[in-house]
Design a protein around this motif. Structure first.
Motif, PDB file in Angstrom:
ATOM      1  N   VAL A  51       0.835  -1.201   0.000  1.00  0.00           N
ATOM      2  CA  VAL A  51       0.000   0.000   0.000  1.00  0.00           C
ATOM      3  C   VAL A  51       0.871   1.253   0.000  1.00  0.00           C
ATOM      4  O   VAL A  51       0.602   2.211  -0.732  1.00  0.00           O
ATOM      5  N   SER A  52       1.911   1.255   0.802  1.00  0.00           N
ATOM      6  CA  SER A  52       2.797   2.416   0.892  1.00  0.00           C
ATOM      7  C   SER A  52       3.504   2.688  -0.429  1.00  0.00           C
ATOM      8  O   SER A  52       3.543   3.835  -0.905  1.00  0.00           O
ATOM      9  N   THR A  55       0.959   3.857  -3.092  1.00  0.00           N
ATOM     10  CA  THR A  55       0.522   5.234  -2.843  1.00  0.00           C
ATOM     11  C   THR A  55       1.575   6.238  -3.279  1.00  0.00           C
ATOM     12  O   THR A  55       1.253   7.261  -3.915  1.00  0.00           O
ATOM     13  N   SER A  59       0.916   8.788  -6.228  1.00  0.00           N
ATOM     14  CA  SER A  59       0.921  10.209  -5.862  1.00  0.00           C
ATOM     15  C   SER A  59       1.860  10.997  -6.768  1.00  0.00           C
ATOM     16  O   SER A  59       1.526  12.099  -7.221  1.00  0.00           O
ATOM     17  N   PRO A  94      -3.075   0.732  10.385  1.00  0.00           N
ATOM     18  CA  PRO A  94      -4.129   0.632   9.364  1.00  0.00           C
ATOM     19  C   PRO A  94      -3.611   1.090   8.009  1.00  0.00           C
ATOM     20  O   PRO A  94      -2.733   1.959   7.928  1.00  0.00           O
ATOM     21  N   TRP A  95      -4.172   0.519   6.930  1.00  0.00           N
ATOM     22  CA  TRP A  95      -3.676   0.809   5.583  1.00  0.00           C
ATOM     23  C   TRP A  95      -3.779   2.282   5.226  1.00  0.00           C
ATOM     24  O   TRP A  95      -2.938   2.822   4.502  1.00  0.00           O
ATOM     25  N   TRP A  96      -4.807   2.970   5.757  1.00  0.00           N
ATOM     26  CA  TRP A  96      -4.991   4.379   5.399  1.00  0.00           C
ATOM     27  C   TRP A  96      -3.873   5.258   5.968  1.00  0.00           C
ATOM     28  O   TRP A  96      -3.586   6.334   5.424  1.00  0.00           O
ATOM     29  N   LEU A  97      -3.214   4.794   7.020  1.00  0.00           N
ATOM     30  CA  LEU A  97      -2.099   5.556   7.574  1.00  0.00           C
ATOM     31  C   LEU A  97      -0.935   5.595   6.576  1.00  0.00           C
ATOM     32  O   LEU A  97      -0.271   6.613   6.417  1.00  0.00           O
ATOM     33  N   VAL A  99      -1.346   5.369   3.361  1.00  0.00           N
ATOM     34  CA  VAL A  99      -1.813   6.220   2.263  1.00  0.00           C
ATOM     35  C   VAL A  99      -1.578   7.695   2.586  1.00  0.00           C
ATOM     36  O   VAL A  99      -1.021   8.448   1.774  1.00  0.00           O
ATOM     37  N   VAL A 100      -1.977   8.103   3.776  1.00  0.00           N
ATOM     38  CA  VAL A 100      -1.776   9.500   4.187  1.00  0.00           C
ATOM     39  C   VAL A 100      -0.289   9.835   4.218  1.00  0.00           C
ATOM     40  O   VAL A 100       0.147  10.881   3.725  1.00  0.00           O
ATOM     41  N   TRP A 135      -1.232  11.016  14.849  1.00  0.00           N
ATOM     42  CA  TRP A 135      -1.854   9.772  15.330  1.00  0.00           C
ATOM     43  C   TRP A 135      -0.848   9.010  16.188  1.00  0.00           C
ATOM     44  O   TRP A 135      -0.417   7.902  15.853  1.00  0.00           O
TER      45      TRP A 135
END
Length: 312
Positions: A51-52, A55, A59, A94-97, A99-100, A135
């Motif tokens: 994921v990282s 992304t 991006s 979490p995967w969204w971390l 992504v952000v 976070w």
């Protein structure tokens, strides 16, 4: 008659190195730590890495398309940033971390300052610092190793030490049988990759050696040899020294400057670990030292051949 003599202005390339080849070699050097992370923490670590990386690459592609710049994802620099970011996250994040963090690293820190070669701070580390502030609970919650039954080992060795708990033994630190972020626990895998970078001359040995040696000497003077060894192998010091501090864009290019840079990194890490709120300190030491690089290079710039020095 063919003209074999071509005169051009500097800089002059001395070999066939390219950004793409260098970044691919860095990816290869990061592979052992990634494999170790998946073995130690499970398939969630592999998902976070994927994921990282995805992304960061996406991006960079989208930003360069939107701003009508040349698309540079083929140089693999975004892949390296994605790997470094993932390795600096807890494996159960979490995967969204990811992504952000990937968007922050590529868009905010790298592309908004002009792309590769123009950022003045390490993108992955800066993203990690922002994520940690935003976070902190998620960024400081570490999963257990698959090979450990005792739940207390989910805390990092430095975290345990700061709470007065006896530290993890040396073999556990070496093999990654302890708590920590995805890519920093198995020091053996990190050393294999780091030595590979130095042997291949992708990274200069002066920075990691002076960095690690300075931290060792600081703790040797304060607490003795056993604690000095523990501080070197605990936390993200070895990973940061080989893979973060040696970043071409944000580190000095002069030999003397690289040694000074490593010493500054070591001193700052010691200060942050001894008196800071966090038991780690490597990330903030590298980010702060990145800002000092222009001054370090100015002070350590060698005198040009034929130029007279200052008269007494």
């Amino acid at each position: 008659m063919q003209n074999n003599l071509v005169m051009t202005s500097s800089p002059h390339l001395r070999d066939h190195s390219s950004t793409q080849r260098i970044m691919q070699e860095v990816c290869l050097a990061l592979l052992p730590a990634g494999i170790a992370g998946v073995i130690i923490f499970g398939w969630s670590a592999l998902m976070l890495i994927c994921v990282s990386v995805a992304t960061c690459v996406l991006s960079e592609f989208v930003w360069e398309k939107l701003t009508k710049r040349t698309v540079t994802i083929g140089d693999w620099s975004a892949v390296v940033t994605g790997l470094l970011l993932a390795y600096n996250l807890p494996a159960n994040a979490p995967w969204w971390l990811a992504v952000v963090g990937g968007v922050i690293a590529i868009v905010l820190v790298k592309q908004m300052f002009g792309g590769i070669g123009s950022n003045f701070m390490n993108p992955a580390l800066t993203a990690r610092a922002i994520l940690f502030v935003s976070w902190s609970a998620l960024m400081s919650s570490y999963p257990q190793s698959n090979f450990v039954v005792d739940a207390t080992t989910s805390a990092t060795p430095l975290g345990l030490l700061s709470k007065g708990v006896s530290g993890v033994n040396f073999m556990d630190l070496l093999l990654g049988n302890c708590g920590g972020v995805l890519g920093e626990t198995c020091k053996l895998a990190i050393l294999v990759g780091g030595i590979y970078l130095c042997v291949r001359k992708i990274a200069d040995w002066r920075i990691p050696v002076s960095f690690i040696a300075t931290v060792f000497v600081c703790y040797l003077i304060k607490d003795g040899a056993e604690m000095a060894i523990y501080q070197v192998f605990a936390g993200g010091l070895i990973f940061g020294a080989f893979f973060m501090a040696t970043d071409y864009v944000t580190s000095p290019i002069t030999p003397k400057g690289q040694v000074v840079y490593g010493v500054v990194l070591g001193v700052l890490t010691g200060i942050f670990r001894l008196w800071g709120a966090s038991p780690e300190g490597v990330s903030y030491a590298i980010i702060l030292s990145n800002l000092l690089v222009p001054m370090i290079e100015k002070v350590t710039l060698p005198t040009a051949f034929g130029k007279e020095g200052k008269k007494a």
